[in-house]
Write an enzyme that holds these catalytic residues in place. Structure first.
Site, PDB file in Angstrom:
ATOM      1  N   HIS A  47      27.723  12.945 -13.703  1.00 34.85           N
ATOM      2  CA  HIS A  47      26.399  12.753 -13.113  1.00 34.85           C
ATOM      3  C   HIS A  47      25.305  13.240 -14.044  1.00 34.85           C
ATOM      4  CE1 HIS A  47      25.765  16.996 -11.672  1.00 34.85           C
ATOM      5  NE2 HIS A  47      27.085  17.001 -11.612  1.00 34.85           N
ATOM      6  N   ASP A  59      22.080  13.769 -12.926  1.00 35.87           N
ATOM      7  CA  ASP A  59      21.038  14.550 -12.241  1.00 35.87           C
ATOM      8  C   ASP A  59      21.389  16.034 -12.313  1.00 35.87           C
ATOM      9  OD1 ASP A  59      23.239  14.207 -10.453  1.00 35.87           O
ATOM     10  OD2 ASP A  59      21.954  14.716  -8.753  1.00 35.87           O
ATOM     11  N   ASP A 114      26.392  21.545 -16.123  1.00 31.96           N
ATOM     12  CA  ASP A 114      26.510  20.811 -14.839  1.00 31.96           C
ATOM     13  C   ASP A 114      25.469  19.706 -14.762  1.00 31.96           C
ATOM     14  OD1 ASP A 114      26.914  20.051 -12.182  1.00 31.96           O
ATOM     15  OD2 ASP A 114      25.961  21.840 -11.354  1.00 31.96           O
ATOM     16  N   GLU A 125      24.468  13.477  -7.476  1.00 36.91           N
ATOM     17  CA  GLU A 125      25.556  14.400  -7.155  1.00 36.91           C
ATOM     18  C   GLU A 125      25.011  15.673  -6.524  1.00 36.91           C
ATOM     19  OE1 GLU A 125      28.775  17.366  -7.468  1.00 36.91           O
ATOM     20  OE2 GLU A 125      26.761  17.542  -8.305  1.00 36.91           O
ATOM     21  N   ASP A 135      33.561  18.239 -14.703  1.00 34.51           N
ATOM     22  CA  ASP A 135      32.395  18.771 -13.984  1.00 34.51           C
ATOM     23  C   ASP A 135      32.788  20.089 -13.324  1.00 34.51           C
ATOM     24  OD1 ASP A 135      29.824  18.870 -12.941  1.00 34.51           O
ATOM     25  OD2 ASP A 135      30.301  17.628 -11.196  1.00 34.51           O
ATOM     26  N   HIS A 146      21.910  39.276  34.735  1.00 36.34           N
ATOM     27  CA  HIS A 146      21.697  40.704  34.552  1.00 36.34           C
ATOM     28  C   HIS A 146      23.080  41.358  34.534  1.00 36.34           C
ATOM     29  CE1 HIS A 146      20.597  44.823  35.534  1.00 36.34           C
ATOM     30  NE2 HIS A 146      19.320  44.527  35.369  1.00 36.34           N
ATOM     31  N   ARG A 182      40.377  25.261   5.811  1.00 37.84           N
ATOM     32  CA  ARG A 182      40.662  24.663   4.504  1.00 37.84           C
ATOM     33  C   ARG A 182      42.081  24.115   4.592  1.00 37.84           C
ATOM     34  NH1 ARG A 182      36.290  23.699   1.219  1.00 37.84           N
ATOM     35  NH2 ARG A 182      34.723  25.206   1.883  1.00 37.84           N
ATOM     36  N   SER A 210      36.621  21.711  -2.076  1.00 36.73           N
ATOM     37  CA  SER A 210      36.780  20.263  -2.045  1.00 36.73           C
ATOM     38  C   SER A 210      35.796  19.656  -3.042  1.00 36.73           C
ATOM     39  CB  SER A 210      36.427  19.712  -0.659  1.00 36.73           C
ATOM     40  OG  SER A 210      37.177  20.353   0.327  1.00 36.73           O
ATOM     41  N   HIS A 256      23.753  26.078 -11.216  1.00 37.36           N
ATOM     42  CA  HIS A 256      22.851  26.206 -10.058  1.00 37.36           C
ATOM     43  C   HIS A 256      21.980  27.458 -10.140  1.00 37.36           C
ATOM     44  CE1 HIS A 256      25.318  23.330  -7.243  1.00 37.36           C
ATOM     45  NE2 HIS A 256      25.386  22.977  -8.509  1.00 37.36           N
TER      46      HIS A 256
END
Lengths: 481, 481
Positions: free
Chosen positions: B110, B112, B143, B177, B204, B237, B352, B423, B451
């Site tokens: 990717h 982007d 990345d 992505e 990636d 209550h 998972r 994943s 990131h």
């Protein structure tokens, strides 16, 4: 340690005979019959003052209400009537002491009210009282102006007809009950000698049911805690770490699950050690009450009842300790899905306590247990919020018995003993600071909509309340048998 | 059902011999040596375009980046280079098909990048790439512009020196992505015949460690659920109802606690039925990896490790299914104490999954179990959020083996097999729609700060990546033994 309120009454003054037993109450009754419309008109005046304690815009109204009450109490002939400033709204205090050896009763009430919102749900405006279908509709009609005014008029009946009271009376009327009585404890502590009495009487609750007068002789206490489970020191990706790093939400859930056993009993070791168990007599009395269990379930909106094995619903809510989670939060709680393995999870939980149990001790036991339960791969911290002691008033305390007789006479049926599942902090304060029993003589009904639109007080209950107050003073002033 | 990707390679074309085995890679190496500074300069050009896909203000830059890539791919001599519009950012697609009987490899990447914020934490501006201490600093350095560009330069090396490629190549480079590949699945589905291939190669991700090249051959899947426990139909209550009406937070906690057994296994009946267990060989391979367990724990910031009994940490995160609560909420969560018995409590939790498990089936089993657990005095509802299938690529698939040999040659050490605990949705897409294995050949390092500010790509890894890509094509083009 439970502060179990006990009364040590002074020997009764023989002078009380001059007030003439049943005869006196006949005179009081006659006065009452003649004046009932005026009593209602005066209550309406009291109700028209929007003494909303929580709203700063009403601060002037709250003070005006206190001043109205001062003038009124002076008007009925009480010897001492005072306005006491506090950091918040003023306290109205009055005394009428003449019977040296007669018991002294402290009547507590409050002249402030809840906000009336939402206004649009009221049938008639909240501060323009109106009688419809035999019910007084207004904010404060039952909570607590109406019930408090029963005692004011009961006092007036004695003073107007006999020129004196059969007992010594002290009146403590605060203006901050609806904002947590924030300045009351301090004031009571500072004035404890002056407030010395044999018993406190409060009418700020409900009867067991219509036509079924009752005395509430027990209240549950509270231990409120907050627990935090910490795992990783920052939120993790559940794919990269999940399965190998312990999850604080799962652990918090595991701990909470271990706070009860399969029989619905609280599993904290030592939790029940100091519980004063119900006597067979109490259990029989509760069982004899016409409790509407299906109505109770319907009111809750739950699918079913559930609680500690071996006890009835009334026993569970009145006389058994509990543990309820009040709030829980942690991780991602927004819309959608986020695969986070969160750093922390929190829960607030509280135990309703019964006589014998001490909130600080229970908080300690809970904290010890939670610390023992937590997996060593995580950390747990527990911090206490507020607590409150349970209260148990002896059913055979003289003022309790006097109230029971007064209620039974007025309603023409045996008044019953009940307990309450919640706490009334001021009762614990009276018990702790003044060391006297409190007689909870509720005159309202459970459908009075206190704190809600269309709050009401049945006219019948208002008038019965005035007579019950007058009779209570009479009964309390009778020599012990 | 797991879509277990399987490869059916075409018989290898004998023509491939003309490319000359080791000899050809020597020629490629020589070209590479001569051009490495230019490769770096070109990567810098690519990195200077702020193709931030999430920010509408950068939409023009994202398109400019796609166009730059189109021009560049045409420039290196690929036969077909196309820009495909989507409802979002464009897809760049290229093909170079000449070896009729050679395998066809689809390279995915990717162009982007993540937003660069917070800008003030960057040592040098994110879109002004700079080499410091042998590392390329820029947003997208690793990345995924840097890793993607390794393949572009690997292709160029073949085309420039041999005039052709040893395999058929398809290139699919998306620009979304970092915003969830929202338009990719649809495009792949619409173009599945054109995308037909023998294997997908993606760079990636990260290598196992510095100097330790690896192939990731398995990924976990996901089943994500949200559960709500309802008790009373409004908040109650806790004093008036507590002890007799079941508490939904306590019940939610009890249910969550029953989702695991004491050995840390998921207690949902049937949960493990379809799990493809690790082979002895896999377990031995994992055990042989120089996994820094204390570094892993330190990175998590947790006090200790914890997981399913009988498995190592690597096995737990790579090849064992899990159940983690991701979020929980209910009742009063503000500051202080409120004695509410709440109406509802909610939790988000996710499993998972490992190869063999199906997300829909697991969601069903979880829902059945939760419904069976709940006390009849409460109600529970479960609703699924998204799911994702686990992926397992056969370790002996020809392209996997080719990549393994290529990596081993470049780094001069045996490349290892790893799995991933998370994943990568596009891998599941390729597996499901194209029915081919994906070779995850990560060229980055775990400290590349993707990131985050100061994202970097080691210059050494960039150059090694170019050679690895060129070698992979060579190895994949070799006749099977």
């Amino acid at each position: 340690m439970l502060t179990l309120a006990r009364t040590a009454l002074s020997p009764l003054n023989k002078k009380i005979e001059s007030y003439g037993g049943v005869l006196s109450t006949d005179v009081v009754d006659a006065f009452f019959e003649k004046n009932q419309q005026r009593f209602l008109d005066e209550l309406f005046e009291f109700l028209r003052i929007p003494s909303v304690s929580t709203d700063p815009e009403n601060a002037g109204d709250v003070r005006r209400c206190a001043e109205w009450l001062i003038a009124h109490l002076k008007g009925i002939g009480l010897k001492t009537v005072e306005l006491h400033e506090t950091p918040g709204h003023p306290i109205v205090y009055a005394e009428h002491l003449t019977q040296d050896d007669a018991p002294t009763i402290l009547i507590y009430g409050h002249y402030d009210v809840q906000p009336p919102d939402p206004l649009e749900l009221w049938t008639t405006p909240p501060f323009e009282p109106q009688v419809r279908d035999g019910k007084i509709f207004a904010r404060g009609a039952t909570d607590d102006k109406g019930q408090l005014f029963c005692h004011v008029k009961g006092l007036e009946a004695w003073l107007a007809t006999e020129g004196d009271l059969p007992v010594n009376i002290k009146l403590l009327i605060e203006g901050e009950e609806e904002v947590g009585s924030v300045n009351l404890d301090h004031w009571i502590e500072a004035n404890q000698e002056r407030l010395a009495c044999d018993a406190v009487v409060i009418s700020d609750s409900s009867m067991f049911g219509p036509g079924k007068p009752s005395i509430t002789y027990g209240l549950r206490g509270l231990a409120y805690l907050e627990m935090t489970v910490e795992g990783p020191d920052h939120d993790l990706h559940s794919g990269l770490f999940g399965g190998a790093i312990p999850n604080p939400i799962n652990e918090l859930a595991r701990i909470i699950a271990k706070l009860h056993d399969a029989q619905g009993r609280v599993a904290i070791p030592g939790f029940y050690d100091d519980v004063i168990e119900l006597t067979d007599e109490e259990r029989a009395d509760f069982a004899a009450l016409p409790f509407d269990e299906s109505g109770f379930l319907k009111e809750s909106g739950a699918a079913g009842l559930k609680g500690e094995a071996g006890f009835t619903t009334l026993e569970r809510i009145w006389a058994r300790p509990t543990l309820d989670c009040n709030g829980i939060w942690g991780g991602f709680t927004g819309v959608g899905a986020k695969t986070v393995l969160p750093s922390k999870a929190h829960a607030k939980f509280s135990c309703r306590l019964v006589p014998g149990q001490d909130p600080d001790r229970i908080a300690e036991l809970a904290e010890d247990y939670v610390r023992e339960l937590v997996d060593p791969a995580l950390r747990v911290s527990v911090r206490p919020h507020h607590g409150g002691k349970p209260v148990l008033t002896e059913r055979d305390a003289p003022t309790v018995q006097a109230a029971l007789r007064a209620l039974s006479r007025v309603w023409g049926t045996d008044a019953v003993f009940t307990r309450g599942g919640g706490s009334i902090p001021v009762v614990a304060t009276f018990s702790e600071i003044l060391n006297v029993p409190t007689v909870l003589m509720g005159l309202g009904l459970s459908d009075d909509r206190l704190h809600s639109p269309d709050e009401k007080f049945d006219v019948e209950n208002f008038y019965a309340g005035v007579r019950a107050s007058a009779y209570l003073m009479h009964e309390a002033g009778q020599p012990a048998e």
